[in-house]
Design an enzyme around this catalytic site. Structure first.
Site, mmCIF file in Angstrom:
data_model
loop_
_atom_site.group_PDB
_atom_site.id
_atom_site.type_symbol
_atom_site.label_atom_id
_atom_site.label_comp_id
_atom_site.label_asym_id
_atom_site.label_seq_id
_atom_site.Cartn_x
_atom_site.Cartn_y
_atom_site.Cartn_z
ATOM 1 N N ASP A 155 -5.313 8.818 7.764
ATOM 2 C CA ASP A 155 -5.838 8.532 6.431
ATOM 3 C C ASP A 155 -5.924 9.874 5.707
ATOM 4 O O ASP A 155 -6.824 10.679 5.970
ATOM 5 C CB ASP A 155 -7.216 7.875 6.547
ATOM 6 C CG ASP A 155 -7.874 7.640 5.183
ATOM 7 O OD1 ASP A 155 -7.227 7.906 4.154
ATOM 8 O OD2 ASP A 155 -9.049 7.195 5.161
ATOM 9 N N LYS A 208 -5.294 15.308 -3.871
ATOM 10 C CA LYS A 208 -4.579 14.034 -3.944
ATOM 11 C C LYS A 208 -4.367 13.582 -5.390
ATOM 12 O O LYS A 208 -3.410 12.867 -5.695
ATOM 13 C CB LYS A 208 -5.386 12.980 -3.178
ATOM 14 C CG LYS A 208 -4.636 11.715 -2.821
ATOM 15 C CD LYS A 208 -5.485 10.912 -1.850
ATOM 16 C CE LYS A 208 -4.846 9.602 -1.470
ATOM 17 N NZ LYS A 208 -5.693 8.860 -0.508
ATOM 18 N N GLU A 230 -3.391 1.760 1.605
ATOM 19 C CA GLU A 230 -4.732 1.842 2.185
ATOM 20 C C GLU A 230 -5.429 0.482 2.307
ATOM 21 O O GLU A 230 -6.000 0.172 3.362
ATOM 22 C CB GLU A 230 -5.581 2.828 1.375
ATOM 23 C CG GLU A 230 -5.131 4.278 1.566
ATOM 24 C CD GLU A 230 -5.658 5.216 0.517
ATOM 25 O OE1 GLU A 230 -6.448 4.766 -0.352
ATOM 26 O OE2 GLU A 230 -5.290 6.409 0.533
ATOM 27 N N ASP A 271 -11.272 -0.793 -2.438
ATOM 28 C CA ASP A 271 -11.184 0.555 -1.863
ATOM 29 C C ASP A 271 -11.563 1.598 -2.909
ATOM 30 O O ASP A 271 -10.754 1.949 -3.767
ATOM 31 C CB ASP A 271 -9.762 0.791 -1.347
ATOM 32 C CG ASP A 271 -9.597 2.142 -0.661
ATOM 33 O OD1 ASP A 271 -10.562 2.930 -0.652
ATOM 34 O OD2 ASP A 271 -8.504 2.411 -0.140
#
Length: 605
Positions: free
Chosen positions: A25, A82, A182, A204
């Site tokens: 992850d 990210k 994800e 999420d």
């Protein structure tokens, strides 16, 4: 669900000689790895029992690079990288200094470069360093060399962001078996262990990104029905809201210190009703109700996206049987209460939201190396297609199409003797090419000269399991094939992606009307051009009065095509066809006479 946290040297491993692949992850705030054996996943700890790797790159005063929380010797840190994966200079609008992101604005090219001490570094290189650290810890724990991994990405990552993630893994010495969304990874972790079936939502809310996906789970098949999100929305934004309140009392603290303190306050208020922080010159107090008021607009935005995704899946809220919570920010009580209020369902929080994505990735890694009874069907977040004559967007792969996918369609030339075709690959939801995002262009050359509409080129769109697009074109006569892997150097930012979807819905009626008008104009142009070409070649076989009538009809059609009356254009195309019928018959007679060479039909063998 029973989980184990494996200490170094105690993790269950494949039998000797079997491939080892881990699930990673790669998070905005934290990263971690997991491994699965016999469909039982577990996170991987370092020698101190820690499974979390902070997604922070540090530079010491001696120019040493490290990953994780900084220390007193740290002179520079980069976090939340990210947010910049797959982005270009034109995509940057917000102040990135709280994340230690100092962009070199004067840098040429489309790839972002960040100032890092006395040197520079790209987002891909930063992510590669984080992945190296995750890999190193996994190798130390498992006492095995790791070269393969399944890496998770936000469901809403576009082609450029996914490609940037794969590039980072390559730099870190990892072969990416698959990029997995994800939310899908989270559902995989829940579904396999619990035997869950039905329609589930995965909410999420991570450090820097937000995703929501609707999945149907049935007999080991995980099918994503729809997905949506925002790659610039997450816990970081909550931290920044708290930082704004701290700014008044936090004299002497820099932006990164404020952000770190804000995160601590947020985490404490998830389990306490009030926090009190001692600052240099004062005390800072914040209670949970005040925090709720600050972050309510952010949570409302996620609920709005959730609602749109349910509509995209052609479902009602009552069709959802459970909501899986993923990401550290879902520990915030307001998030859980708002989701429960919206869905009338108690959110599923059985598995640690920080671990669940990595656990699902580990299950997929095991499946890809040692087999599995499950089938995973992810989807593409935006439609893919190409530009056709008249500036139209011809969709080949629809949004929310399960991947991997391969779609082929045949196209033809629009001019006599056309020797090449320019292929323009697009991404978006609008009817016209000008309103979609350009991904790539390439030419199909050496097409044998033929009349318009005769040459045939088959275009294939191949979208792999990672969501990476390849396009190929084959000319049917020569069988010459042209291929291109779409590797944009920057991608869609969250605002552009959101605008694409919102505008596609808001402008749907206007877009369709404009497309139909443009199609009518194309039809008019093709019809007029064909008759003009025929008149140039064989106009001498009809009298001047009839030729003038045809040319007058062509002129009327061309003038109408400049306007916006689609019905008029269509009627004048039909009128031109009718007017030119006798001319067409005369051309056929002329051609037939030439073929017969003065002989009668029954004399031709």
């Amino acid at each position: 669900m029973l989980l184990q946290i494996h200490e170094p040297g105690q993790s269950p491993l494949p039998h000797e000689g079997e491939d080892i692949a881990i699930g990673i992850d790669l998070g905005t705030t934290n990263s971690l790895a997991a491994i699965s054996s016999e469909e039982t996943p577990s996170v991987i700890c370092d020698k101190y029992g820690h499974f979390i790797v902070p997604s922070v790159l540090n530079l010491s005063d001696r120019n040493n690079i490290s990953v994780g929380e900084g220390n007193s010797a740290t002179v520079k840190s980069i976090s939340s990288i990210k947010r910049l994966m797959g982005k270009g200079l034109s995509d940057i609008k917000d102040d990135l200094s709280p994340f230690g992101l100092e962009v070199i604005k004067e840098k040429s090219g489309k790839i972002i470069h960040l100032k890092f001490g006395d040197s520079e570094i790209t987002p891909v290189e930063v992510s590669a360093e984080i992945l190296k650290e995750v890999r190193s810890r996994a190798e130390e724990s498992l006492q095995k060399k790791i070269t393969k991994a399944v890496i998770t990405v936000p469901a809403y990552f576009n082609d450029a962001e996914r490609q940037a993630t794969k590039d980072a893994a390559k730099l870190a010495g990892l072969e990416v078996l698959r990029l997995i969304n994800e939310p899908t990874a989270a559902a995989l972790a829940y579904g396999l262990d619990k035997g869950s079936e039905g329609i589930y939502a995965v909410y999420d809310l991570g450090g820097g990104t937000f995703d929501v996906s609707i999945l149907q789970m049935e007999m080991g098949v995980f099918r994503v029905l729809a997905t949506g999100g925002d790659t610039q929305l997450g816990g970081d934004d909550i931290d920044l809201e708290i930082s704004d309140k701290l700014m008044v009392d936090g004299g002497g603290l820099n932006k990164q210190e404020l952000k770190k303190l804000s995160r601590k306050i947020k985490e404490e208020l998830s389990i306490k009703e009030e926090v009190e922080i001692e600052l240099a010159k004062s005390k800072f107090k914040l209670n949970r109700s005040e925090l709720d008021q600050i972050i309510k607009p952010i949570i409302d935005k996620t609920i709005s996206i959730f609602s749109e995704v349910i509509k995209a899946a052609k479902l009602n809220i009552g069709d959802i049987e459970g909501v899986i919570m993923v990401g550290g920010s879902t520990r915030i009580p307001l998030v859980r209460s708002e989701i429960e209020k919206f869905t009338k369902l108690k959110p599923l929080t059985d598995i640690d939201p920080d671990q669940v994505v990595a656990l699902g990735a580990a299950i997929q890694a095991e499946a890809l190396t040692r087999g599995s009874n499950s089938l995973l069907l992810d989807v593409t977040p935006l439609s893919l297609g190409l530009e056709t004559y008249g500036g139209l967007m011809e969709v080949l792969i629809q949004r929310n199409t399960p991947i991997p996918a391969r779609i082929a369609q045949k196209f033809t030339t629009y001019e006599d003797g056309q020797a090449s075709i320019k292929i323009h690959v697009l991404q978006g939801e609008r009817e016209l090419a000008k309103n979609c995002r350009s991904l790539a262009t390439f030419d199909v050359r050496n097409i044998p000269p033929q009349p318009a509409g005769t040459a045939v080129v088959e275009i294939s769109f191949i979208l792999d399991a990672d969501g990476i697009l390849s396009v190929s074109a084959i000319e049917e006569v020569t069988r010459i094939e042209t291929k291109v892997e779409v590797r944009p150097s920057y991608g869609l930012n969250a605002e552009e992606m959101e605008k694409m979807l919102i505008s596609s819905m808001e402008q749907a009626q206007n877009d369709i009307a404009e497309r139909l008008l443009q199609e009518a104009r194309v039809e008019a142009a093709v019809a007029a051009k064909a008759i003009k070409s025929a008149l140039e070649k064989d106009g001498d076989i009809i009298d001047k009065e009839y030729r003038d009538l045809i040319e007058k009809s062509i002129k009327a059609l061309e003038n109408a095509a400049k306007g916006d009356n689609r019905e008029l254009i269509h009627s004048l195309v039909q009128n031109l066809d009718k007017v030119a019928t006798d001319f067409a018959d005369a051309r056929v007679s002329k051609a037939l006479k030439g073929y017969l060479g003065g002989k009668k039909v029954n004399e031709v063998k």
